[in-house]
Design a protein around this motif. Sequence first.
Motif, PDB file in Angstrom:
ATOM      1  N   VAL A 140      69.144 -58.675-134.623  1.00  0.00           N
ATOM      2  CA  VAL A 140      70.271 -58.001-133.982  1.00  0.00           C
ATOM      3  C   VAL A 140      69.838 -56.629-133.470  1.00  0.00           C
ATOM      4  N   LEU A 141      68.989 -55.955-134.243  1.00  0.00           N
ATOM      5  CA  LEU A 141      68.512 -54.629-133.831  1.00  0.00           C
ATOM      6  C   LEU A 141      67.747 -54.715-132.516  1.00  0.00           C
ATOM      7  N   GLU A 142      66.853 -55.685-132.423  1.00  0.00           N
ATOM      8  CA  GLU A 142      66.079 -55.860-131.191  1.00  0.00           C
ATOM      9  C   GLU A 142      66.999 -56.147-130.007  1.00  0.00           C
ATOM     10  N   TYR A 143      68.036 -56.938-130.252  1.00  0.00           N
ATOM     11  CA  TYR A 143      68.989 -57.269-129.190  1.00  0.00           C
ATOM     12  C   TYR A 143      69.769 -56.030-128.743  1.00  0.00           C
ATOM     13  N   LEU A 144      70.240 -55.231-129.699  1.00  0.00           N
ATOM     14  CA  LEU A 144      71.018 -54.032-129.362  1.00  0.00           C
ATOM     15  C   LEU A 144      70.179 -53.021-128.591  1.00  0.00           C
ATOM     16  N   LEU A 145      68.910 -52.897-128.986  1.00  0.00           N
ATOM     17  CA  LEU A 145      68.041 -51.914-128.323  1.00  0.00           C
ATOM     18  C   LEU A 145      67.612 -52.359-126.930  1.00  0.00           C
ATOM     19  N   SER A 146      67.911 -53.603-126.588  1.00  0.00           N
ATOM     20  CA  SER A 146      67.645 -54.046-125.221  1.00  0.00           C
ATOM     21  C   SER A 146      68.672 -53.466-124.241  1.00  0.00           C
ATOM     22  N   PHE A 147      69.780 -52.961-124.795  1.00  0.00           N
ATOM     23  CA  PHE A 147      70.773 -52.263-123.985  1.00  0.00           C
ATOM     24  C   PHE A 147      70.382 -50.781-123.909  1.00  0.00           C
ATOM     25  N   PRO A 148      71.028 -50.010-123.041  1.00  0.00           N
ATOM     26  CA  PRO A 148      70.709 -48.568-122.963  1.00  0.00           C
ATOM     27  C   PRO A 148      71.250 -47.794-124.167  1.00  0.00           C
ATOM     28  N   ILE A 149      70.720 -48.130-125.359  1.00  0.00           N
ATOM     29  CA  ILE A 149      71.096 -47.473-126.616  1.00  0.00           C
ATOM     30  C   ILE A 149      69.821 -46.991-127.291  1.00  0.00           C
ATOM     31  N   ASN A 150      69.759 -45.706-127.652  1.00  0.00           N
ATOM     32  CA  ASN A 150      68.566 -45.200-128.315  1.00  0.00           C
ATOM     33  C   ASN A 150      68.694 -45.309-129.833  1.00  0.00           C
ATOM     34  N   LEU A 151      67.627 -45.006-130.536  1.00  0.00           N
ATOM     35  CA  LEU A 151      67.604 -45.163-131.995  1.00  0.00           C
ATOM     36  C   LEU A 151      68.611 -44.252-132.685  1.00  0.00           C
ATOM     37  N   ARG A 152      68.757 -43.024-132.179  1.00  0.00           N
ATOM     38  CA  ARG A 152      69.700 -42.087-132.792  1.00  0.00           C
ATOM     39  C   ARG A 152      71.131 -42.611-132.717  1.00  0.00           C
ATOM     40  N   GLU A 153      71.506 -43.130-131.578  1.00  0.00           N
ATOM     41  CA  GLU A 153      72.859 -43.655-131.389  1.00  0.00           C
ATOM     42  C   GLU A 153      73.106 -44.870-132.292  1.00  0.00           C
ATOM     43  N   TYR A 154      72.095 -45.731-132.391  1.00  0.00           N
ATOM     44  CA  TYR A 154      72.240 -46.901-133.255  1.00  0.00           C
ATOM     45  C   TYR A 154      72.369 -46.485-134.716  1.00  0.00           C
ATOM     46  N   TYR A 155      71.468 -45.631-135.176  1.00  0.00           N
ATOM     47  CA  TYR A 155      71.393 -45.266-136.597  1.00  0.00           C
ATOM     48  C   TYR A 155      72.661 -44.545-137.048  1.00  0.00           C
ATOM     49  N   PHE A 156      73.048 -43.509-136.340  1.00  0.00           N
ATOM     50  CA  PHE A 156      74.206 -42.730-136.769  1.00  0.00           C
ATOM     51  C   PHE A 156      75.524 -43.439-136.454  1.00  0.00           C
ATOM     52  N   GLY A 157      75.533 -44.300-135.446  1.00  0.00           N
ATOM     53  CA  GLY A 157      76.706 -45.127-135.208  1.00  0.00           C
ATOM     54  C   GLY A 157      76.923 -46.107-136.348  1.00  0.00           C
ATOM     55  N   LYS A 158      75.814 -46.673-136.820  1.00  0.00           N
ATOM     56  CA  LYS A 158      75.867 -47.586-137.965  1.00  0.00           C
ATOM     57  C   LYS A 158      76.376 -46.853-139.208  1.00  0.00           C
ATOM     58  N   ALA A 159      75.893 -45.628-139.415  1.00  0.00           N
ATOM     59  CA  ALA A 159      76.320 -44.841-140.573  1.00  0.00           C
ATOM     60  C   ALA A 159      77.808 -44.494-140.483  1.00  0.00           C
TER      61      ALA A 159
END
Length: 275
Positions: free
Chosen positions: A86-105
């Motif tokens: 799922v992580l690989e799929y989400l990062l295929s969109f214009p989403i950076n690691l910071r947005e993913y990590y803190f959004g998840k938190a």
Amino acid sequence: MKNTILIAFLDIKESFRSKWFLIYLLIFGGLVAAFFISGVTNSRVLGFSGLSRLLLLFIQVCIIILPIFILVSTVRAILQDKESNVLEYLLSFPINLREYYFGKALGRLFGIFVPVFLSLVLAVIWGVIKGVNVPWELFLLYSGLLFCLCVSFLGIAFLISSLAKTAEIALALAFFVWLVALAFLDLLLIAILMKYQVDQNIIFAVALANPIEVFRIAAIGLFDPALAVIGPAAYFILDTFGRVNFLIFAHVYPIFLGILCLVLGFVVFCKKDLA
């Protein structure tokens, strides 16, 4: 910021569909219901009655159950996304690691705090219906302490999730952290005090580094300003902080610890292989 909120929203929707969230909600909501059915609000123990008596019991439950629920339900958050791609799929969109990590938190924080808070709201609503006096100051302060405890263990869980290579290792580390924070730390400190004659102020200071201990003492202080229940440690706390300052410390320190662990986890997360 928009992507961070989007990731948080997706995580919240995932939480609503998962079994752990339903069990989490039923446990805390069921406990409050059980307290009312058992007549806790109609009893008086050591001068506490009504909702004050219920909140006092709720403290004991939260000290044991809440940290382990937070750790177990959160520690696999990133690892599950990695293992399921799922992580690989989400990062295929214009989403950076910071947005993913803190959004998840942010999404997980909502998922772990809201069920506990709703349980308290349920208690207040039931108390109003039954005509029980509602201690609004205690309710607000206790809700704040619960939120701070959630933030601290959320940060610890994300740090573990970033460090661990597999979900099994993450769960093992989560249980170890919970056991140390809940039981072993106090016993270990007492043993050191007895064997090596360490200054008691150092022992108390180390004990207050434990967010569960800080939450427990602050929550007890809402009902017992003299902290007579905790014994000699009360003199150290009241002389060093004072009641009001310790309540401030009990709100600030767990949030600081949680944010620190969250940021450290993010640094580790960025340096590791994401595949």
